[in-house]
Scaffold this active site. Structure first.
Site, mmCIF file in Angstrom:
data_model
loop_
_atom_site.group_PDB
_atom_site.id
_atom_site.type_symbol
_atom_site.label_atom_id
_atom_site.label_comp_id
_atom_site.label_asym_id
_atom_site.label_seq_id
_atom_site.Cartn_x
_atom_site.Cartn_y
_atom_site.Cartn_z
ATOM 1 N N LEU A 151 0.864 -1.179 0.000
ATOM 2 C CA LEU A 151 0.000 0.000 0.000
ATOM 3 C C LEU A 151 0.900 1.228 0.000
ATOM 4 O O LEU A 151 1.718 1.409 0.906
ATOM 5 C CB LEU A 151 -0.921 -0.023 1.209
ATOM 6 C CG LEU A 151 -1.922 -1.187 1.174
ATOM 7 C CD1 LEU A 151 -2.024 -1.859 2.522
ATOM 8 C CD2 LEU A 151 -3.277 -0.716 0.718
ATOM 9 N N HIS A 152 0.761 2.049 -1.029
ATOM 10 C CA HIS A 152 1.687 3.167 -1.272
ATOM 11 C C HIS A 152 0.894 4.463 -1.357
ATOM 12 O O HIS A 152 0.060 4.633 -2.242
ATOM 13 C CB HIS A 152 2.437 2.910 -2.586
ATOM 14 C CG HIS A 152 3.549 3.861 -2.878
ATOM 15 N ND1 HIS A 152 3.338 5.188 -3.190
ATOM 16 C CD2 HIS A 152 4.893 3.666 -2.910
ATOM 17 C CE1 HIS A 152 4.499 5.772 -3.409
ATOM 18 N NE2 HIS A 152 5.457 4.872 -3.249
#
Length: 230
Positions: A151-152
Site C-alpha cells: 500500500l503506497h
C-alpha cells in the site's frame, strides 16, 4: 471439469451409484456391450428398456439435485476472498494513475483510490511484513494464502522524508481488514507538489487466482469491496 470443484464430482458419483443399484435390482440386461449414456439404450433388451430409462433419469436427476443443494450450503468465503476499500474516495485503475512504475504494472497489478480521508486501512486480514521507517509512506502486508500487498500513499512522496506520515502499526503485527495502518496529512502532500492517489499493489499473488478489480466508483473505507479472488 467437475473434479476441480470436488462436490459436483462426488454428487455425480452418488447419482451413478443410485442408478447402478436400481439397474441390478431390476435385472436390467443388454444384448451386447454398447456405448454409455443415452445411446446405450440401443443395446438394452426390449424387456429392460423401461427400467434402463428409469436408471438414466436417476443418473441425471440425483446429481443435479445434490449439486444444487450442496452448492447453496457451501460457504461463499470458501470460494472467494475480498479486499475492502483501504480509503474512502474514488476507485481508479492503475493506468489512470499516470505514473510510469505503477501504471505499467512494473511492481504488479492492483488498484488505486483518490482519497477523501487521511487514514489508510488494511484491505484484508494479514501480517505487516514491511515498513519504511525513514519515510513512512508505504506498508507491506502478507496474507495467509501467500499473497503480498504493498500500500503506497501518493506519488514520489518518498521525497517528503516522512513529514506528514505516521505509522499506526509495527512490523510483524497481525491485522484484520479495517485496521488503521498509516495516518497521513493530505494538505502536506499537496503542498509538496505530489498527488495523494494511493495504490494497493499485489506484488505476489500467492495462491490467489482469478483476481478481479472493481473500479470507476466511489468507495467507503472498510466497507466497499474493491477486489476479489479465489
Amino acid at each position: 471439469m467437475n473434479l476441480k470443484h470436488v462436490f459436483p464430482f462426488v454428487c455425480g458419483m452418488a447419482g451413478s451409484g443410485c442408478a447402478a443399484i436400481l439397474c441390478v435390482a431390476t435385472g436390467t440386461t443388454a444384448n451386447a456391450i454398447g456405448v454409455g449414456g443415452l445411446p446405450g439404450i440401443l443395446s438394452i433388451r426390449p424387456d429392460s428398456m423401461g427400467s434402463f430409462a428409469a436408471c438414466m433419469v436417476i443418473a441425471a436427476a440425483v446429481p443435479f439435485v445434490l449439486t444444487v443443494m450442496v452448492g447453496k450450503k457451501k460457504p461463499a468465503s470458501a470460494d472467494k476472498t475480498e479486499l475492502k476499500a483501504f480509503l474512502t474516495g474514488k476507485v481508479i485503475t492503475l493506468k489512470e494513475v499516470n505514473d510510469g512504475v505503477f501504471s505499467e504494472g512494473i511492481l504488479g497489478d492492483g488498484i488505486a483510490i483518490i482519497p477523501e480521508d487521511d487514514i489508510l486501512y488494511a484491505p484484508a486480514d494479514g501480517t505487516v511484513c514491511a515498513l519504511i521507517q525513514d519515510s513512512r509512506y508505504a506498508c507491506g502486508l502478507s496474507m495467509d494464502n501467500g499473497m503480498e500487498l504493498v500500500l503506497h500513499i501518493g506519488i514520489d512522496t518518498v521525497d517528503m522524508k516522512g513529514d506528514g506520515f505516521e505509522y499506526l502499526v509495527s512490523e510483524g503485527q497481525k491485522v484484520s481488514a479495517g485496521t488503521p495502518l498509516i495516518r497521513f496529512d493530505r494538505a502536506k502532500i499537496k503542498a509538496a507538489g505530489h498527488p495523494d492517489t494511493t495504490m494497493c499493489i499485489i506484488t505476489q499473488p500467492g495462491s490467489g487466482e482469478n483476481i478481479q478489480f472493481f473500479t470507476g466508483m466511489d468507495a467507503k473505507a472498510k466497507v466497499t469491496v474493491v477486489a476479489a479472488f479465489k
